[in-house]
Motif scaffolding. Structure first.
Motif, PDB file in Angstrom:
ATOM      1  N   GLU A  18       0.840  -1.209   0.000  1.00 37.67           N
ATOM      2  CA  GLU A  18       0.000   0.000   0.000  1.00 37.67           C
ATOM      3  C   GLU A  18       0.870   1.254   0.000  1.00 37.67           C
ATOM      4  OE1 GLU A  18      -3.879  -1.822   2.346  1.00 37.67           O
ATOM      5  OE2 GLU A  18      -2.251  -0.953   3.519  1.00 37.67           O
ATOM      6  N   ALA A  65      -6.199   2.016  -9.807  1.00 36.38           N
ATOM      7  CA  ALA A  65      -6.943   0.758  -9.875  1.00 36.38           C
ATOM      8  C   ALA A  65      -6.290  -0.302  -8.986  1.00 36.38           C
ATOM      9  CB  ALA A  65      -7.025   0.275 -11.325  1.00 36.38           C
ATOM     10  N   ALA A  66      -4.967  -0.340  -8.985  1.00 30.62           N
ATOM     11  CA  ALA A  66      -4.259  -1.289  -8.123  1.00 30.62           C
ATOM     12  C   ALA A  66      -4.539  -0.996  -6.653  1.00 30.62           C
ATOM     13  CB  ALA A  66      -2.761  -1.242  -8.402  1.00 30.62           C
ATOM     14  N   GLN A  67      -4.540   0.283  -6.283  1.00 24.67           N
ATOM     15  CA  GLN A  67      -4.838   0.649  -4.898  1.00 24.67           C
ATOM     16  C   GLN A  67      -6.240   0.202  -4.512  1.00 24.67           C
ATOM     17  OE1 GLN A  67      -3.877   4.938  -5.032  1.00 24.67           O
ATOM     18  NE2 GLN A  67      -2.645   4.539  -3.208  1.00 24.67           N
ATOM     19  N   LYS A  68      -7.177   0.394  -5.404  1.00 27.85           N
ATOM     20  CA  LYS A  68      -8.562  -0.018  -5.135  1.00 27.85           C
ATOM     21  C   LYS A  68      -8.643  -1.516  -4.875  1.00 27.85           C
ATOM     22  CE  LYS A  68     -13.083  -0.219  -7.328  1.00 27.85           C
ATOM     23  NZ  LYS A  68     -13.850   0.040  -8.548  1.00 27.85           N
ATOM     24  N   GLU A  69      -7.962  -2.303  -5.708  1.00 27.80           N
ATOM     25  CA  GLU A  69      -7.990  -3.760  -5.552  1.00 27.80           C
ATOM     26  C   GLU A  69      -7.288  -4.210  -4.275  1.00 27.80           C
ATOM     27  OE1 GLU A  69      -9.782  -5.893  -7.347  1.00 27.80           O
ATOM     28  OE2 GLU A  69     -10.526  -4.125  -8.408  1.00 27.80           O
ATOM     29  N   ILE A  70      -6.159  -3.599  -3.961  1.00 30.02           N
ATOM     30  CA  ILE A  70      -5.437  -3.953  -2.733  1.00 30.02           C
ATOM     31  C   ILE A  70      -6.274  -3.606  -1.509  1.00 30.02           C
ATOM     32  CG2 ILE A  70      -3.397  -3.406  -1.319  1.00 30.02           C
ATOM     33  CD1 ILE A  70      -2.892  -5.297  -3.719  1.00 30.02           C
ATOM     34  N   ALA A  72      -9.533  -3.463  -1.331  1.00 23.14           N
ATOM     35  CA  ALA A  72     -10.626  -4.436  -1.245  1.00 23.14           C
ATOM     36  C   ALA A  72     -10.123  -5.760  -0.681  1.00 23.14           C
ATOM     37  CB  ALA A  72     -11.247  -4.638  -2.619  1.00 23.14           C
ATOM     38  N   GLY A  73      -8.946  -6.175  -1.136  1.00 21.56           N
ATOM     39  CA  GLY A  73      -8.359  -7.400  -0.592  1.00 21.56           C
ATOM     40  C   GLY A  73      -8.016  -7.269   0.875  1.00 21.56           C
ATOM     41  N   HIS A  74      -7.557  -6.099   1.271  1.00 19.67           N
ATOM     42  CA  HIS A  74      -7.215  -5.830   2.668  1.00 19.67           C
ATOM     43  C   HIS A  74      -8.455  -6.019   3.549  1.00 19.67           C
ATOM     44  CE1 HIS A  74      -4.645  -3.086   5.458  1.00 19.67           C
ATOM     45  NE2 HIS A  74      -5.267  -4.005   6.143  1.00 19.67           N
ATOM     46  N   LYS A  76     -11.061  -7.852   2.944  1.00 26.98           N
ATOM     47  CA  LYS A  76     -11.409  -9.276   2.996  1.00 26.98           C
ATOM     48  C   LYS A  76     -10.463 -10.044   3.914  1.00 26.98           C
ATOM     49  CE  LYS A  76     -13.897  -9.440  -1.307  1.00 26.98           C
ATOM     50  NZ  LYS A  76     -14.079 -10.043  -2.611  1.00 26.98           N
TER      51      LYS A  76
END
Length: 113
Positions: A18, A65-70, A72-74, A76
């Motif tokens: 991040e 976009a990568a930040q958004k996905e990371i 979201a994964g965080h 979860k």
């Protein structure tokens, strides 16, 4: 106990990822600013540098976009950690900055922040 160690190590890596993405965004923004300043100092039309700016903007969008996905994964991973009651300690690299020296807390994540 091995689960706690692995989960803490994963969390540290997640925080580093991040922070790295944030660093890339800052660097891309600074590059964009430098190119605008250079273009102005050379008295060159904005259209001359637009192609380069488009590539920088594309890279910034990809990082966003990568930040958004990371992120979201965080979220979860946090939910899974809570579900399995894994007491991960707060090991985020952002806690190690000079501005927050001595402020890092340790303990179960559900009790931090």
């Amino acid at each position: 106990m091995e689960n706690v160690f692995l989960a803490s190590a994963a969390q540290t890596k997640l925080h580093r990822l991040e922070a790295a993405l944030e660093d890339v965004k800052l660097l891309a923004g600074a590059l964009e600013g430098d190119l605008v300043q250079l273009r102005r100092e050379l008295n060159v039309s904005a259209t001359v540098a637009q192609s380069v700016m488009n590539h920088i903007h594309g890279a910034q969008a990809a990082v966003g976009a990568a930040q958004k996905e990371i992120a979201a994964g965080h979220l979860k991973l946090d939910a899974l950690r809570d579900r399995f009651a894994i007491p991960v300690t707060d090991t985020g690299v952002w806690k190690e900055s000079d501005a927050l020296a001595g402020c890092a807390e340790t303990g179960p994540m559900s009790q931090v922040g």
